[in-house]
Design a protein around this motif. Structure first.
Motif, PDB file in Angstrom:
ATOM      1  N   TYR A  12     -56.881 -25.166  52.440  1.00 22.27           N
ATOM      2  CA  TYR A  12     -57.368 -26.608  52.350  1.00 22.27           C
ATOM      3  C   TYR A  12     -57.883 -26.825  50.923  1.00 22.27           C
ATOM      4  CZ  TYR A  12     -58.205 -27.366  57.386  1.00 22.27           C
ATOM      5  OH  TYR A  12     -58.070 -27.639  58.503  1.00 22.27           O
TER       6      TYR A  12
ATOM      7  N   ASP B 197     -55.881 -32.995  52.621  1.00 23.42           N
ATOM      8  CA  ASP B 197     -55.430 -33.782  53.481  1.00 23.42           C
ATOM      9  C   ASP B 197     -54.349 -33.014  54.368  1.00 23.42           C
ATOM     10  OD1 ASP B 197     -57.190 -35.908  52.855  1.00 23.42           O
ATOM     11  OD2 ASP B 197     -55.746 -36.682  51.489  1.00 23.42           O
ATOM     12  N   CYS B 198     -53.525 -32.408  53.759  1.00 21.31           N
ATOM     13  CA  CYS B 198     -52.262 -31.637  54.385  1.00 21.31           C
ATOM     14  C   CYS B 198     -52.302 -30.216  53.966  1.00 21.31           C
ATOM     15  CB  CYS B 198     -51.246 -32.311  54.020  1.00 21.31           C
ATOM     16  SG  CYS B 198     -50.829 -34.177  54.222  1.00 21.31           S
TER      17      CYS B 198
ATOM     18  N   ASN C  99     -54.607 -28.684  49.266  1.00 24.53           N
ATOM     19  CA  ASN C  99     -54.418 -30.034  49.750  1.00 24.53           C
ATOM     20  C   ASN C  99     -55.349 -30.332  50.881  1.00 24.53           C
ATOM     21  OD1 ASN C  99     -53.548 -32.452  50.403  1.00 24.53           O
ATOM     22  ND2 ASN C  99     -51.324 -32.194  50.104  1.00 24.53           N
TER      23      ASN C  99
ATOM     24  N   SER D 159     -51.775 -26.328  53.685  1.00 24.96           N
ATOM     25  CA  SER D 159     -50.565 -25.563  53.837  1.00 24.96           C
ATOM     26  C   SER D 159     -50.810 -24.100  54.781  1.00 24.96           C
ATOM     27  CB  SER D 159     -49.768 -25.260  52.675  1.00 24.96           C
ATOM     28  OG  SER D 159     -50.594 -24.436  51.959  1.00 24.96           O
TER      29      SER D 159
END
Length: 860
Positions: free
Chosen positions: A682, A687-688, A685, A690
């Protein structure tokens, strides 16, 4: 030349790079070999197909007895002197009762034996009295820590090796049950240890619906729930000495006894065929008993803690009952079960001349002696048929199609008329008088010719309980049984798992860390369609759904082309859209188990999910643990470990060494929340996030192979004869076929031969409740139970009518006078009974008939 000179420098750098990336220098988690004790067991079962047995049960069977040895903790903790003296006293009483019949006065006993009945055949009064006796042992701290836990501590440490995985399993637990029964009788002399026939609960689509798990019985599980910390029932709030609260995870995995498994056991003839090391799992009594331990879960799931749950004794009493059925059949085949201790016994602890433990001098071979059964006997497990369509219990109904009793949903049970406080014993202050004053339910039997009796033959009492052999064969109009168990709506639910977070006797969540593991699950072959179809030219094609592997040639090649469907639990249903995979760690360098579940998408040809499995915190020292995974149907998942150099996943044993290395990327997390953040980046990124796949060292592959992944034998995926018998070890004899079938008679015991043939050489009968009269006997008959005939007797001096298949008072048998030793020149005493006393005794007799069960033996 320059090229030649530059080559070594590049090779040297490459070697340095490899050295830096060796597992020993950078990996926090490393794979290890399977311990020899477990590897040997798996090798013994290498050629057993998982199409014939449940894989998870086989894994538990091999690993549970060995784990205690691997922890180097065979020696149990020193027991307080009061505990040692208490246990020794129980041993003395068991030895004193051995070989002699004890006269008992309690109503629930037979003339000279304690009668053990199925748990549901007890009245509410008797069952509550049984519960109160157990609770009294738990609260009696005159023995440290208390009497109940002092007894349970005998099933720990080295005892788990002496008592399991060998022929001593049968005799050791028989003596252990006798000690427990004596302890209960010290509290309440009327107590006889009941048994729990879990195969009756397996008749339900969802055995968790059984009243067994309701507060009136063992409790610990809401209807269709799986329990957790036991908070209802007689044992609510119990604590164990070193493993925290009493916990059960009912029905998540594991399997109760099945009708087929019991019949498979009883189809064998020699003891070596039903106990390790020579037995096949399908016929092995100890093997099948392990499935019940796993089904209850929690404390019952570990051998060292199982006896701290009172359900342990109910379960093992049923195991002892099955063994006694097996011994009865041996006697019919002219095999003396006392002399049938296997010559091949495996572990030295199971040698016939080894002492059994318990601080007594009984040898393991003496555990097979009939002297141990002279103080008790078993009432047959409830059965029924179209002719006798009731089971004799308010908590059971009859499936006339299968001829089997099945439990009813607790909410549908008619409450028993109140007889006082739960477990209240007659004579205790504040308890109501007993028996309660109620009008007689039926008139006493009036023999023809007696003054005041009606002319003509006497009629059967109108309130005779259906199912009793002397009652009418047709059921009363108000109790028409349901032909089959009600279908319960299957809830698509994810069952939680409650862990005790105990490490070496200290229970604290802070002592654990979480290791992320990947779970790769193949679409089960049982899921044929998912009702989601492709559309071509505006038309729906229902030949294949869009997820079905067979619809895509390349996918089908890997998914369905080489897979089998190994045996699973009877209740298993993998045709839904999702499933569960249970993952667990079992400490090898420490004592502790952690279990969790991953949810898988069964629609997809291959699905991926993440689970977080906890182990002991390695910051206090290196940790070794065994990792396993099974799907919700009990099928084994293979283990694969990541190669730190190549990054590829290769087959491994599932044994991992975990250590704390400063400055290296962690492959574990202190809390579940940290584990989530470490798995999903988190920070990079929000929001997205990995997926951090490089931190997943272990992957489970659930792909329905038909052999044990760690046995060293690859699956052939070839069809084979399911009836073929494969010897467990090279050189051991294959179990011999049964004796030739006698066509004109069926010998049930030395004193009961039937004038009908046995069904086969291994199975005497098939129709449950089928009855036949014993040749030459007036009142003895045999009833079919679990594929074998069980001898019973009519009550009083009634005779058995072979055409009506009932006991009748019309033609009475000649009374047998029990021999009683007389002092020389002494005559037998005569009893002067007043008419009032005679009426009272007759009243007691009628109540006994109404009650049924062990009174058949008491008066028979």
């Amino acid at each position: 030349m320059k090229l030649h000179q530059s080559t070594p420098s590049w090779s040297f750098l490459h070697v340095i790079f490899l050295l830096v990336n060796l597992p020993s220098s950078c990996a926090i988690i490393e794979k290890d070999d399977l311990p020899p004790e477990i590897q040997k067991c798996y090798s013994n079962y290498a050629h057993v197909s998982l199409r014939d047995v449940v894989g998870q049960t086989l894994s538990w069977f091999c690993e549970a007895p060995a784990v205690r040895t691997l922890r180097n903790s065979d020696s149990p903790a020193p027991q307080p002197l009061s505990s040692v003296r208490y246990v020794s006293g129980l041993v003395d009483k068991v030895i004193a009762n051995r070989g002699r019949r004890v006269k008992r006065q309690a109503a629930i006993h037979s003339r000279d034996k304690c009668v053990r009945r199925e748990y549901r055949m007890l009245s509410d009064y008797e069952r509550n009295a049984y519960h109160r006796a157990i609770i009294a042992l738990k609260h009696d701290t005159s023995v440290e820590p208390n009497k109940y836990d002092a007894l349970a501590a005998l099933h720990t440490g080295l005892a788990t090796r002496i008592a399991h995985f060998g022929p001593n399993f049968l005799g050791w637990h028989r003596v252990y049950l006798l000690m427990y029964e004596v302890a209960l009788q010290e509290v309440d002399p009327s107590i006889c240890l009941p048994y729990w026939d879990s195969s009756l609960d397996n008749e339900l689509d969802d055995p968790r619906q059984s009243p067994i798990f309701s507060p009136g019985f063992i409790g610990g599980g809401t209807v269709a729930g799986n329990g957790g910390v036991v908070s209802d029932g007689p044992f609510a709030g119990w604590e164990t000495p070193n493993d925290g609260p009493l916990i059960r995870n009912i029905g998540g995995d594991g399997e109760l006894f099945t009708l087929e498994s019991i019949e498979a056991i009883l189809s064998r003839e020699r003891t070596r065929d039903i106990v390790p090391p020579l037995s096949l799992p399908a016929n092995d009594l100890e093997f099948h008993h392990g499935g019940v331990h796993v089904y209850i879960g929690g404390i019952m799931n570990q051998l060292d803690t199982a006896a701290y749950d009172p359900v342990f004794y109910l379960h093992h009493a049923f195991v002892d009952y099955i063994w006694e059925l097996f011994r009865t059949r041996q006697r019919a085949l002219r095999i003396d079960p006392q002399l049938d201790y296997p010559e091949e016994f495996g572990s030295p602890f199971h040698a016939p001349n080894e002492t059994m433990g318990f601080n007594l001098n009984l040898t393991t071979e003496q555990g097979y002696s009939d002297d141990l059964t002279t103080s008790y006997e078993y009432d047959p497990s409830p059965d029924c048929s179209e002719r006798r369509p009731t089971c004799g219990s308010r908590y059971l109904r009859c499936n006339t199609t299968r001829g089997r009793c099945y439990p009813v949903i607790p909410s549908t049970v008619t409450p028993e008329p109140p007889t006082g406080m739960p477990g209240c014993r007659p004579g205790q202050p504040g308890c109501p008088t007993w028996p309660p004053t109620r009008p007689p339910t039926r008139p006493p039997i009036c023999p023809p010719g007696q003054p005041g009796c009606p002319a003509g033959p006497p009629t059967r009492p109108p309130t005779c309980l259906p199912g009793q052999p002397w009652c009418p064969t047709s059921p009363p109009p108000m109790s028409t049984p349901k032909p089959t168990p009600p279908k319960q709506p299957c809830k698509q639910e994810v069952l939680p798992t409650q862990n005790n977070f105990c490490i070496d006797g200290m229970c604290d969540t802070n002592g654990w860390v979480y290791v992320p593991v990947k779970v790769v699950s193949m679409r089960p072959p049982g899921l044929k369609k998912y009702d989601s179809y492709p559309i071509s030219n505006g038309k729906v094609s229902k030949t294949n759904d869009i997820y079905q592997p067979s619809a895509y040639a390349e996918t089908n090649r890997y998914i369905n082309g080489i897979r089998g469907v190994p045996k699973t639990y009877d209740r298993c249903d993998d045709t839904k859209g999702f499933g569960q995979v249970y993952v667990q760690s079992n400490g090898l360098s420490y004592s502790g188990i952690y279990k969790e579940a991953a949810v898988t998408d069964l629609r997809l040809a291959t699905s991926l999910s993440i689970a977080y499995v906890a182990v002991k915190d390695p910051r206090n020292g290196p940790v070794k643990a065994l990792f396993r995974a099974f799907d919700s149907c009990g099928r084994i998942c293979r283990t694969a470990c990541k190669d730190p150099v190549t990054g590829r996943y290769n087959t491994c044993s599932g044994v991992l060494n975990i250590k704390d290395v400063a400055g290296k990327p962690k492959q574990y997390s202190k809390t579940y929340g940290e584990a989530t953040l470490d798995t999903w980046d988190y920070a990079e990124n929000e929001d997205c996030p990995s997926f951090q796949s490089e931190d997943n060292f272990l992957t489970f592959y659930c792909d329905y192979r038909d052999n044990i992944p760690w046995s060293g034998v690859k699956s052939s995926h070839s069809k084979r004869d399911p009836k073929a018998v494969v010897p467990m070890n090279p050189g051991h004899p294959v179990p011999q076929p049964s004796l030739p079938l006698t066509l004109r008679e069926c010998k049930v015991s030395n004193d009961c031969i039937l004038d009908v043939p046995c069904l086969t050489g291994k199975t005497q009968c098939r129709s449950y409740g089928e009855t036949h009269k014993c040749r030459g006997s007036c009142n003895k008959y045999a009833v079919c139970n679990y594929g074998q005939f069980w001898v019973r007797s009519c009550p009083f001096d009634w005779s058995y009518h072979k055409h009506e298949h009932t006991c009748t008072s019309l033609n009475r048998c000649k009374k047998l006078t029990l021999p009683r030793p007389l002092v020389p020149n002494q005559t037998r005493p005569t009893w002067n009974v007043s008419p009032k006393q005679s009426s009272y005794f007759q009243h007691l007799g009628q109540r006994a008939i109404n009650h049924g069960g062990p009174f058949v033996h008491f008066f028979g």
